[in-house]
Design a protein around this motif. Sequence first.
Motif, mmCIF file in Angstrom:
data_model
loop_
_atom_site.group_PDB
_atom_site.id
_atom_site.type_symbol
_atom_site.label_atom_id
_atom_site.label_comp_id
_atom_site.label_asym_id
_atom_site.label_seq_id
_atom_site.Cartn_x
_atom_site.Cartn_y
_atom_site.Cartn_z
ATOM 1 N N ARG A 44 -5.692 -7.401 -12.274
ATOM 2 C CA ARG A 44 -6.222 -6.965 -10.980
ATOM 3 C C ARG A 44 -7.113 -8.049 -10.371
ATOM 4 N N LEU A 66 -0.747 1.645 0.995
ATOM 5 C CA LEU A 66 -1.501 0.456 0.587
ATOM 6 C C LEU A 66 -0.640 -0.799 0.676
ATOM 7 N N ASP A 102 -7.510 0.291 -8.081
ATOM 8 C CA ASP A 102 -8.232 1.537 -8.379
ATOM 9 C C ASP A 102 -7.261 2.715 -8.494
ATOM 10 N N LEU A 103 -6.231 2.705 -7.652
ATOM 11 C CA LEU A 103 -5.228 3.767 -7.710
ATOM 12 C C LEU A 103 -4.522 3.754 -9.063
ATOM 13 N N GLU A 136 -6.238 -10.198 -6.841
ATOM 14 C CA GLU A 136 -7.136 -10.369 -5.686
ATOM 15 C C GLU A 136 -7.083 -11.802 -5.169
ATOM 16 N N LEU A 178 -9.416 -6.492 -0.374
ATOM 17 C CA LEU A 178 -9.808 -5.090 -0.386
ATOM 18 C C LEU A 178 -8.614 -4.188 -0.702
ATOM 19 N N MET A 179 -7.461 -4.487 -0.114
ATOM 20 C CA MET A 179 -6.278 -3.672 -0.363
ATOM 21 C C MET A 179 -5.834 -3.782 -1.822
ATOM 22 N N GLN A 235 0.833 7.216 -1.161
ATOM 23 C CA GLN A 235 -0.379 6.396 -1.277
ATOM 24 C C GLN A 235 -0.024 4.941 -1.541
ATOM 25 N N ARG A 288 -7.877 -4.321 -4.316
ATOM 26 C CA ARG A 288 -8.840 -3.532 -5.084
ATOM 27 C C ARG A 288 -8.494 -2.049 -5.018
ATOM 28 N N ARG A 289 -8.107 -1.594 -3.828
ATOM 29 C CA ARG A 289 -7.751 -0.172 -3.685
ATOM 30 C C ARG A 289 -6.492 0.164 -4.469
ATOM 31 N N ARG A 290 -5.512 -0.731 -4.439
ATOM 32 C CA ARG A 290 -4.296 -0.515 -5.235
ATOM 33 C C ARG A 290 -4.633 -0.494 -6.717
#
Length: 226
Positions: free
Chosen positions: A97, A187, A212-213, A101, A205-206, A183, A208-210
Amino acid sequence: MTRVRDAAHALAELSLEALPGAHLGGEDELLDRLGVSRPTLRQAAKIVEADRLLQVRRGTRGGFFAARPDAADVIRAPARYLRLNGATIADVHSVTRLIAEQVAALAAACTDPAPLAELAAFRDRIEAADSVPAMIRSETELARLLARMSGNPAAELFIEIGYTFGREEHHLHFYQSDEDRAQARSLQRKLCDAVLAGDAEVARLMIRRRADLITGWLARDLAVGT
């Protein structure tokens, strides 16, 4: 064993100095060239063959030929090493992850029109990935494309190792529900838009959100399995 190791190193160097497929010599020729015994040469050849840097062919047109490992050979070895040493998908995800990034930020700086057009075409067909297999293929395709756009071969390698490891985790239940897939697609779109707009921070940011998912899905699978 030192003689075998030294002979293996010499054989590997001969291969790397030649083009793939080039004839390095017959057994008798290499015995003279390396100054080793026949058993030593054969043991050394097995080591270099295992590293995919040598091909030994028997027969009248046989001999020792230069070879190169392909991408699959390179990737399978570290994935296998991780598994044999007890690594879990969560361990791999916690590292990839961070790499992802940086990959996204570098991809956002890409100005090559060919991969940018490829990414735009990918974005246009995101909605078509509405099954688990299609979603897995879509995620893998996007990760590979962004890694290529990053211009960093090391990042490409580590991302591929992570996905290779993940594909062997048959107990995972990612993208199972309509909500999960929706979802993930949302993303994907936002990540593609950020990269195409050259916005490195939003791209990060995207990712990081992926990530986290996926972390949430891993926790969910763990809870179900306990």
